[in-house]
Enzyme design. Structure first.
Site, mmCIF file in Angstrom:
data_model
loop_
_atom_site.group_PDB
_atom_site.id
_atom_site.type_symbol
_atom_site.label_atom_id
_atom_site.label_comp_id
_atom_site.label_asym_id
_atom_site.label_seq_id
_atom_site.Cartn_x
_atom_site.Cartn_y
_atom_site.Cartn_z
ATOM 1 N N ARG A 36 0.820 -1.210 0.000
ATOM 2 C CA ARG A 36 0.000 0.000 0.000
ATOM 3 C C ARG A 36 0.858 1.266 0.000
ATOM 4 O O ARG A 36 0.485 2.265 -0.606
ATOM 5 C CB ARG A 36 -0.927 -0.002 1.211
ATOM 6 C CG ARG A 36 -2.044 -1.009 1.041
ATOM 7 C CD ARG A 36 -2.927 -1.055 2.238
ATOM 8 N NE ARG A 36 -4.105 -1.852 1.961
ATOM 9 C CZ ARG A 36 -4.836 -2.429 2.896
ATOM 10 N NH1 ARG A 36 -4.518 -2.306 4.167
ATOM 11 N NH2 ARG A 36 -5.909 -3.134 2.566
ATOM 12 N N LYS A 219 -19.320 -16.998 1.189
ATOM 13 C CA LYS A 219 -20.755 -16.892 1.438
ATOM 14 C C LYS A 219 -21.518 -16.076 0.410
ATOM 15 O O LYS A 219 -21.064 -15.021 -0.018
ATOM 16 C CB LYS A 219 -20.967 -16.224 2.793
ATOM 17 C CG LYS A 219 -20.574 -17.106 3.938
ATOM 18 C CD LYS A 219 -20.910 -16.423 5.230
ATOM 19 C CE LYS A 219 -20.685 -17.355 6.401
ATOM 20 N NZ LYS A 219 -20.754 -16.617 7.654
ATOM 21 N N GLY A 375 -10.255 -8.603 -1.638
ATOM 22 C CA GLY A 375 -9.469 -9.368 -0.677
ATOM 23 C C GLY A 375 -8.797 -10.653 -1.109
ATOM 24 O O GLY A 375 -7.636 -10.643 -1.540
ATOM 25 N N GLY A 398 -13.149 -3.930 0.314
ATOM 26 C CA GLY A 398 -14.521 -3.460 0.513
ATOM 27 C C GLY A 398 -14.940 -2.430 -0.519
ATOM 28 O O GLY A 398 -16.070 -2.457 -1.027
HETATM 29 P P1 AMP Z 1 -14.590 -14.251 0.629
HETATM 30 O O1 AMP Z 1 -13.951 -13.457 1.714
HETATM 31 O O2 AMP Z 1 -16.073 -14.301 0.692
HETATM 32 O O3 AMP Z 1 -14.056 -13.890 -0.754
HETATM 33 O O4 AMP Z 1 -14.178 -15.737 0.899
HETATM 34 C C1 AMP Z 1 -12.861 -16.189 0.819
HETATM 35 C C2 AMP Z 1 -12.786 -17.463 1.575
HETATM 36 O O5 AMP Z 1 -13.653 -18.409 0.995
HETATM 37 C C3 AMP Z 1 -11.412 -18.078 1.584
HETATM 38 O O6 AMP Z 1 -10.912 -18.046 2.885
HETATM 39 C C4 AMP Z 1 -11.663 -19.516 1.110
HETATM 40 O O7 AMP Z 1 -10.979 -20.468 1.887
HETATM 41 C C5 AMP Z 1 -13.142 -19.654 1.315
HETATM 42 N N1 AMP Z 1 -13.702 -20.730 0.486
HETATM 43 C C6 AMP Z 1 -13.631 -20.865 -0.832
HETATM 44 N N2 AMP Z 1 -14.201 -22.021 -1.216
HETATM 45 C C7 AMP Z 1 -14.657 -22.635 -0.114
HETATM 46 C C8 AMP Z 1 -15.329 -23.864 0.147
HETATM 47 N N3 AMP Z 1 -15.644 -24.689 -0.846
HETATM 48 N N4 AMP Z 1 -15.630 -24.162 1.416
HETATM 49 C C9 AMP Z 1 -15.310 -23.330 2.412
HETATM 50 N N5 AMP Z 1 -14.684 -22.157 2.236
HETATM 51 C C10 AMP Z 1 -14.347 -21.810 0.981
#
Ligand code: AMP
Length: 418
Positions: A36, A219, A375, A398
C-alpha cells in the site's frame, strides 16, 4: 471543479494527500507488506517533483483511542526511504499547524493516525452499553458537529487535496470525502485512485463482450448485492467456491457437509431466474473435490457437485468444472474475478484457484481485459505470482466490492461532485 494531477500546478503549493497506509505490522512494529505504501508513491513523488510539498494523512488499524501500537510513527522511516526524502511526523493530526506552515517545496510531513479521533469516522465512541436511544442520538449529533472543526483543521494545512486512498473510498469519512468541499477548485484523484476507477469503468461501463464475472468465496450473503448487480451486466456468470453450494442445493443437489446458507436459497433461485430471463449463462461447478474434514490432510475424492456424499464437504472445483470455466474465460473479452473457487489457503485445495489465475493470465495475453478485485482473490493472484499477468489488480477489498455492487463511492463522488 475537479482537477487532474498531471495538469495541476503544484509549484509552491501544499498538497494534503489521503493515502491508505493501513499496512500490516508484526509484533516489533515492522511492516510485513508495504504494497500500500509503494502504490501511493507515484502520486506523492509527482507532487514533490513538481515543486509542491506534502501533508500525508492515513489511518492505521481500528483504534478506538490513542494507542501506541496503531501509531503511524512506526512507518515514518520506511515512508522516508520509499519517498527518497526525510518525512517529518506530526504527533497529533489536529496540532500540525506550525509544521505544515513551515513546509518548503520538496518537503513532506506525515500526520499521526487520523482514527485516533472519533471525528475521522464521525461515529461516537465510549457509549455505555446500556445507553438509551436518546443518548445514542445525542452522541452521534455531537460527533457530527465536532467533525466539522476536525475536517476544517485538516483542510487549513493545505492549498489542494488529493485522494489516493481507494481502500477507504467507500467510507464517507472526514479525510476521504468531507474534506473535499474545502477545495472546490483544487481537488483531484491520485494515480492509484484513478487507476482503480478506470479499471472499474472498464468492466462495469465499457466492457467488451463477451463479459464474464467469476464470483467465488465463502458466502452468498456477503456478495448477494454483487451477484444481483452483475447478473444484469454480464454474458457469463461463474459462481464457485463455498457460495456455489447454496446454488447447487437450491437446484435440488445433494451437498453433504458443504458450506451453504439455507436462508439464501430464495435469493439464489431469484438470481438463477434473472439469469435465465436475460440469457446470461450462469455456470456452477459440475464437479467438486470433496474432503471428509476441513483440513489439508483430509481424505479426498472427486465427485459430481450435485451428488456430494454425506459426511463429505466441497473444498475445491474439480477438473471438469475447471475445463468448462477455462473455455468460457478464454472466449471472453472482459473478465472480472472476485473470490477464490476453493479453500486456496490449504495447498491440497488451491488447484482450482490457481487454474483460474492461469486462465486469466492466458486470457490477458490473448488480449482480454482482466480485473481481479477484492481481498482473497487478490491475495491468491499475488501469492501465486500472477499479479503482473492480469490487466489490473485492485488494492481495495470493501471499496471494490461496493463498486461492483453498482454503488457510487463517497470518496469518488466527493472529488467528482461540485
Ligand atoms: P470471501 O472473503 O467471501 O471472498 O471468501 C474467501 C474465503 O472463501 C477463503 O478463505 C476460502 O478459503 C473460502 N472458500 C472458498 N471455497 C470454499 C469452500 N468450498 N468451502 C469453504 N470455504 C471456501
Amino acid at each position: 471543479m475537479q482537477q487532474h494531477i498531471d495538469s495541476y500546478d503544484f509549484r509552491g503549493k501544499k498538497a494534503i494527500v489521503r493515502v491508505d497506509f493501513n499496512v500490516p505490522l508484526n509484533e516489533n512494529f515492522e511492516i510485513t507488506d508495504d504494497t500500500r505504501i509503494r502504490r501511493a508513491m507515484p502520486t506523492l513523488k509527482k507532487v514533490l517533483a513538481e515543486g509542491g510539498s506534502l501533508i500525508i494523512m492515513s489511518h492505521l488499524g481500528r483504534p478506538k483511542k490513542v494507542e501506541d501500537k496503531f501509531s503511524l510513527k512506526h512507518i515514518v522511516a520506511h515512508v522516508s526511504e520509499c519517498l527518497g526524502v526525510p518525512v517529518q511526523f506530526a504527533e497529533d493530526c489536529q496540532k500540525a499547524d506550525a509544521q505544515a506552515a513551515a513546509l518548503k517545496p520538496g518537503e513532506a510531513l506525515l500526520l499521526e493516525n487520523l482514527r485516533f479521533y472519533a471525528e475521522e469516522e464521525g461515529k461516537p465512541r465510549g457509549l455505555a452499553e446500556d445507553a438509551t436511544d436518546e443518548e445514542k442520538a445525542a452522541a452521534k449529533k455531537a460527533v457530527k458537529e465536532s467533525q466539522k472543526a476536525f475536517t476544517a483543521k485538516l483542510a487549513s494545512y493545505a492549498d489542494c487535496y488529493i485522494n489516493d486512498a481507494f481502500g477507504t473510498a467507500h467510507r464517507a469519512h472526514a479525510s476521504t470525502a468531507l474534506i473535499a468541499s474545502y477545495f472546490p477548485n483544487d481537488k483531484m484523484f491520485g494515480y492509484l485512485m484513478e487507476g482503480e476507477i478506470n479499471a472499474i469503468d472498464n468492466v462495469l461501463k465499457n466492457a467488451k463482450r463477451p463479459f464474464t464475472a467469476i464470483i467465488g468465496g465463502s458466502k452468498v450473503s456477503s456478495k448477494l448485492a454483487v451477484l444481483e448487480n452483475l447478473v444484469g451486466k454480464v454474458d457469463n456468470l461463474i459462481i464457485g467456491g463455498g457460495m456455489g453450494y447454496t446454488f447447487i442445493k437450491a437446484e435440488g443437489g445433494k451437498i453433504g457437509n458443504s458450506l451453504h446458507e439455507d436462508e439464501l436459497i430464495p435469493q439464489a433461485l431469484e438470481i438463477k431466474k434473472k439469469a435465465a430471463e436475460l440469457g446470461v449463462n450462469l455456470s456452477l461447478s459440475v464437479q467438486t473435490r470433496v474432503a471428509d474434514a476441513f483440513s489439508n490432510d483430509a481424505n479426498v475424492q472427486v465427485v459430481p457437485s450435485h451428488e456430494i456424499p454425506d459426511g463429505w464437504e466441497g473444498m475445491d472445483a474439480g477438473e471438469e468444472s475447471l475445463k468448462r470455466w477455462r473455455e468460457i474465460i478464454l472466449n471472453s473479452k472482459t473478465i472480472l474475478w472476485n473470490g477464490p473457487v476453493g479453500v486456496f489457503e490449504m495447498p491440497a485445495f488451491a488447484k482450482g484457484t490457481l487454474q483460474i489465475a492461469q486462465d486469466l493470465a492466458d486470457a490477458t495475453a490473448a488480449g482480454a481485459y482482466t480485473l481481479v478485485g477484492g481481498g482473497d482473490s487478490v491475495a491468491a493472484v499475488t501469492q501465486m505470482g500472477f499479479a503482473d499477468k492480469v490487466s489490473y489488480v485492485s488494492t481495495g477489498g470493501g471499496a471494490m466490492l461496493e463498486a461492483i455492487e453498482g454503488k457510487e463511492l463517497p470518496g469518488v463522488a466527493a472529488i467528482r461532485g461540485e
